[in-house]
Design an enzyme around this catalytic site. Structure first.
Site, short mmCIF file in Angstrom:
data_model
loop_
_atom_site.label_atom_id
_atom_site.label_comp_id
_atom_site.label_asym_id
_atom_site.label_seq_id
_atom_site.Cartn_x
_atom_site.Cartn_y
_atom_site.Cartn_z
N GLU A 1 37.23 23.71 -7.04
CA GLU A 1 36.65 23.69 -5.69
C GLU A 1 35.57 22.62 -5.59
OE1 GLU A 1 33.27 25.78 -4.03
OE2 GLU A 1 34.69 27.31 -3.37
N SER B 1 31.23 28.62 -7.20
CA SER B 1 32.59 28.79 -7.75
C SER B 1 33.12 27.44 -8.18
CB SER B 1 33.54 29.36 -6.70
OG SER B 1 33.12 30.62 -6.28
N ARG C 1 38.67 27.31 2.29
CA ARG C 1 37.99 26.20 1.59
C ARG C 1 38.64 24.86 1.96
NH1 ARG C 1 35.19 30.02 0.87
NH2 ARG C 1 34.04 30.59 -1.00
#
Ligand code: FAD
Ligand code: EPU
Length: 334
Positions: A322, A226, A158
């Protein structure tokens, strides 16, 4: 666009009822090069599936509509050059249709192709960075077009250079994927392991089926996927938690580091299904927060902070969000 406010609820998948005074759509690169920003802040937006506007945004919102895909190949590789405003899932579907393997595990991830390298989108054992060989962008300060290689993108979990040295400094315009024709199928992750000798299309369809079961469809319930990243912790931290929670799932990323699912941590603390002031911790996947009943940015931030505090208290782990959160004029962090 005048001084009136324009709704942002359809421009970010979390769907909060917020607005901005200036929304500008870019359909070709020359428009981006010529555009003079009139505000003190601007934010580039693809499909807004990893972005939450927590309140009215008093800057310019630049919506990326660049389009076009070119396929080519040689004996060993497929080369796919894609304008950054193209929809990610359409690209994956197009590849599966043409029999091009590699991207099928990344089916149904919302958003644009241009946002894919930014957080190095990943799912079901594959990260997109492994196939990206070139990212073209406009340097917003010099208004010049530049290219960097996949290696220079420094992809991680990520993560990429676009979250660090190039953050908010570039407008990504094109991404080139180089996919070896002999690329191995990846079926080791979770429920994909039950497939026996699957075709590319079998994997693609299974990924879609799993995702539709677990993840809320943003068209029906606002969400940004998420909300937190899965934390990567040291072996000693991991062992200390494992002593108390022997059933905690984990994934060893190196000799020294272990990734643990934030969804499991949040689930274990009993948040799953809870609704606070219209924001829900998703009943099928605790890592996803949703705009269940006309929630607000303030409610979302308060709920997310409560989760961070409780996870830190019980497990000694600080969760990082995130999603990209925006305040009145700039990005915010929790
Ligand atoms: P946006 O939210 O519009 O933008 C994201 C960030 O990138 C912002 O900071 C924006 O300023 C910047 N940006 C966007 N375009 C450009 C550009 N052209 N140039 C420079 N900066 C730009 N992600 C995963 O990795 N794996 C998953 O499995 C996954 N599942 C998801 C499931 C759901 C239901 C949802 C809602 C999201 C999921 N996500 C997942 C997150 C999201 O799909 C990805 O982060 C996606 O890449 C975001 O694309 P976007 O165009 O919507 O980005
Ligand atoms: N789990 C629970 N309870 C929950 C959720 C998960 O116990 O409520 C456990 C599961 O049982 C499993 C583990 O946690 O043992 C991992 O769950 P899952 O396979 O659903 O994946 P995840 O780690 O929660 C990550 C990505 C997703 C991606 C999936 C599939 C992050 C932050 N999230 O989720 O990406 O789709 O793996 O590869 O890495 C996104 O980034 O928006 C996103 C959805």
């Amino acid at each position: 666009m005048g001084n009136s406010l324009h709704s942002l609820s359809q421009l970010h998948t979390f769907g909060l009822a917020v607005a901005a005074p200036h929304i500008v759509e870019f359909n070709d690169i020359s428009q981006i090069l010529q555009h003079q920003c009139t505000q003190s802040a601007c934010i580039i937006l693809g499909e807004g599936s990893n972005t939450v506007f927590t309140e009215d945004f008093f800057g310019e919102v630049w919506v990326n509509k660049l389009s076009g895909i070119t396929f080519s190949e040689d004996n060993a590789h497929h080369y796919i050059a894609v304008a950054s405003g193209e929809n990610w899932h359409n690209l994956v579907a197009n590849c599966v249709e043409r029999g091009i393997a590699g991207l099928e595990n990344l089916a149904l991830i919302p958003g644009t192709v241009g946002a894919a390298p930014i957080q190095n989108i990943g799912a079901y054992g594959v990260e997109v960075g492994q196939f990206i060989t070139c990212v073209e962008f406009i340097d917003l300060e010099t208004k010049t077009t530049q290219q960097i290689s996949g290696v220079e993108c420094t992809f991680g979990y990520r993560d990429s250079i676009f979250k660090h040295a190039l953050k908010d400094k570039v407008f990504i315009t094109k991404v080139t994927f180089t996919i070896p024709k002999n690329v191995a199928k990846v079926t080791s992750y979770g429920e994909l392991a039950s497939l026996s000798q699957p075709s590319i299309r079998d994997i693609y369809e299974k990924v879609i089926q799993i995702r539709q079961q677990k993840l809320p469809d943003p068209k029906q319930i606002g969400n940004a996927g998420s909300f937190f990243k899965n934390p990567v912790i040291s072996i000693s931290e991991f062992k200390a938690i494992q002593d108390r929670y022997p059933k905690m799932p984990f994934y060893q990323v190196s000799e020294e580091r272990v990734k643990v699912p934030a969804g499991w941590l949040i689930d274990t603390l009993g948040f799953k299904g809870q609704i606070v002031d219209g924001i829900q911790c998703h009943p099928q996947q605790a890592l996803v927060l949703t705009n269940k009943a006309q929630g607000t940015g303030t409610a979302l931030i308060a709920f997310a902070r409560q989760i961070i505090a409780d996870v830190a208290m019980e497990f000694g782990i600080t969760l990082e969000h995130e999603v990209q959160l925006l305040g009145r004029l700039e990005r915010i962090t929790l």
